[in-house]
Design a protein around this motif. Structure first.
Motif, mmCIF file in Angstrom:
data_model
loop_
_atom_site.group_PDB
_atom_site.id
_atom_site.type_symbol
_atom_site.label_atom_id
_atom_site.label_comp_id
_atom_site.label_asym_id
_atom_site.label_seq_id
_atom_site.Cartn_x
_atom_site.Cartn_y
_atom_site.Cartn_z
ATOM 1 N N ALA A 242 69.403 51.554 81.012
ATOM 2 C CA ALA A 242 68.000 50.972 80.609
ATOM 3 C C ALA A 242 66.485 51.274 81.291
ATOM 4 N N PRO A 243 66.279 51.159 82.319
ATOM 5 C CA PRO A 243 65.159 51.738 82.948
ATOM 6 C C PRO A 243 64.556 53.083 81.618
ATOM 7 N N ASP A 244 65.153 53.894 82.743
ATOM 8 C CA ASP A 244 65.104 54.821 81.555
ATOM 9 C C ASP A 244 64.574 54.967 79.820
ATOM 10 N N ILE A 245 65.572 54.333 79.217
ATOM 11 C CA ILE A 245 65.545 53.877 77.632
ATOM 12 C C ILE A 245 64.407 53.205 77.228
ATOM 13 N N ARG A 246 63.852 52.067 78.162
ATOM 14 C CA ARG A 246 62.960 51.429 78.417
ATOM 15 C C ARG A 246 61.540 52.859 78.414
ATOM 16 N N ARG A 247 61.463 53.484 79.695
ATOM 17 C CA ARG A 247 60.356 54.639 79.448
ATOM 18 C C ARG A 247 60.207 55.660 78.624
ATOM 19 N N ILE A 248 61.916 56.386 77.859
ATOM 20 C CA ILE A 248 61.501 56.996 77.117
ATOM 21 C C ILE A 248 61.343 56.279 75.924
ATOM 22 N N ALA A 250 59.013 53.087 75.573
ATOM 23 C CA ALA A 250 57.577 53.799 75.493
ATOM 24 C C ALA A 250 56.518 55.069 74.760
ATOM 25 N N ALA A 251 56.932 55.734 75.054
ATOM 26 C CA ALA A 251 56.523 57.403 75.439
ATOM 27 C C ALA A 251 56.530 57.056 73.931
ATOM 28 N N ALA A 252 57.622 57.172 73.402
ATOM 29 C CA ALA A 252 57.433 57.506 72.281
ATOM 30 C C ALA A 252 56.828 56.349 71.078
ATOM 31 N N GLY A 253 56.777 55.489 71.148
ATOM 32 C CA GLY A 253 55.642 54.732 70.524
ATOM 33 C C GLY A 253 56.877 53.601 70.326
ATOM 34 N N ALA A 254 57.759 53.825 70.901
ATOM 35 C CA ALA A 254 58.631 52.519 69.481
ATOM 36 C C ALA A 254 59.834 51.609 70.783
ATOM 37 N N ASP A 255 59.890 50.573 70.272
ATOM 38 C CA ASP A 255 59.968 49.371 70.439
ATOM 39 C C ASP A 255 61.576 49.465 71.433
ATOM 40 N N VAL A 256 62.254 48.442 72.596
ATOM 41 C CA VAL A 256 63.917 48.382 72.213
ATOM 42 C C VAL A 256 63.450 46.905 72.500
ATOM 43 N N LEU A 257 65.426 46.540 72.582
ATOM 44 C CA LEU A 257 65.683 45.271 71.871
ATOM 45 C C LEU A 257 66.639 45.325 72.443
ATOM 46 N N ASP A 258 66.402 44.822 73.436
ATOM 47 C CA ASP A 258 67.417 44.520 75.069
ATOM 48 C C ASP A 258 68.691 43.572 73.957
#
Length: 283
Positions: A242-248, A250-258
């Motif tokens: 999950a931390p990698d997903i959030r980082r990736i 964010a770098a792409a300008g996408a939101d994460v809904l966990d």
């Protein structure tokens, strides 16, 4: 010959190249069978537990063999439990033969040689194979509609309720579970199918550090605006990513809904608490 197969990311292209058509029995839910229910821990992989209940209850009696894909989470314990239930006489007399298929998703000469010995062992279990079959056709992808583009990541789900909930808010253009299945099913020859297994970045036992770079490429190339993440309540495989997903994201300008943890067969009631997070997109 009727063959059943259990596992996420079944190699249907490989099966077709071998002359086998395997029925996927991975996602079907099942009521508890009282003969074996006391032996199954509550933290067992839910898909594995459901398969064992179906096996003990006779739902797979029409199958000549049941292949467990070692690559898949839960498959190895399910195979061991099934063998023990068979030894104790807890499976029906007409239960299918049990076979563990251990394919290593790697392209090294050692892995290639080992995988081919596994296919020889499968032949020994099932007997002579027929001629190669046409590979399965990939499902047709509907054109994305209006609204923010979504990706669904994390652990596999057993039904499409969350998928439909997401789709009302915007197109679901990347589903990790479906992508894993499609890549694992690729190939029209043994060599092509084994190569597809080795190259699949979403394989659970993929030894290469391939998952995060692949997710980054998919989020960028598919112009994902929102990543939906969820895992099983007893997850011990995907959650640490999950931390990698959030980082990736964010770098792409996408939101994460966990969404945290969800049952593998979520009901409408299970999803009621998150339904408001997916308002219907204008059409």
């Amino acid at each position: 010959m009727r063959i059943a197969a259990f596992g996420h990311g079944l190699p249907h292209g490989l099966f077709a190249a071998l002359g086998l058509r395997a029925e996927d029995v991975t996602l079907a839910p099942a009521p508890a069978d009282p003969k074996i229910a006391p032996f199954l821990e509550p933290f067992m992989d839910p898909f594995a537990a459901s398969l064992l209940h179906r096996l003990a209850g006779g739902a797979l009696d029409g199958c000549d063999a049941l292949i467990f894909l070692r690559e898949s989470p839960g498959a190895l314990p399910a195979f061991h439990y099934a063998c023990e239930f068979e030894r104790r006489g807890l499976l029906p007399p007409q239960a299918p033969r049990l076979h563990l298929l251990n394919l290593i998703p790697a392209a090294t000469p050692a892995a290639e040689a080992y995988n081919r010995t596994e296919l020889d062992r499968l032949r020994a279990t099932l007997g002579p194979f027929g001629p190669p079959l046409p590979p399965p056709s990939p499902p047709a992808a509907p054109a994305p509609g209006p609204g923010p583009r979504h990706a669904l990541l994390g652990a596999p789900l057993g039904n499409g309720r969350l998928h439909r909930l997401i789709a009302r808010a915007g197109p679901l253009v990347f589903d990790q579970q479906a992508e894993d299945a499609a890549r694992a099913a690729a190939g029209t020859t043994l060599s092509e199918a084994l190569a597809a297994q080795a190259a699949n970045p979403f394989a659970a036992r993929q030894p290469a550090d391939a998952y995060s770079p692949a997710i980054a490429r998919e989020i960028a190339s598919r112009r994902i605006a929102r990543v939906v993440w969820q895992v099983d309540p007893h997850d011990d495989l995907w959650g640490w990513l999950a931390p990698d997903i959030r980082r990736i994201a964010a770098a792409a300008g996408a939101d994460v809904l966990d969404l945290g943890t969800l049952p593998r067969w979520p009901s409408d009631a299970d999803l009621a608490a998150v339904a408001a997070l997916f308002p219907e997109a204008p059409r």
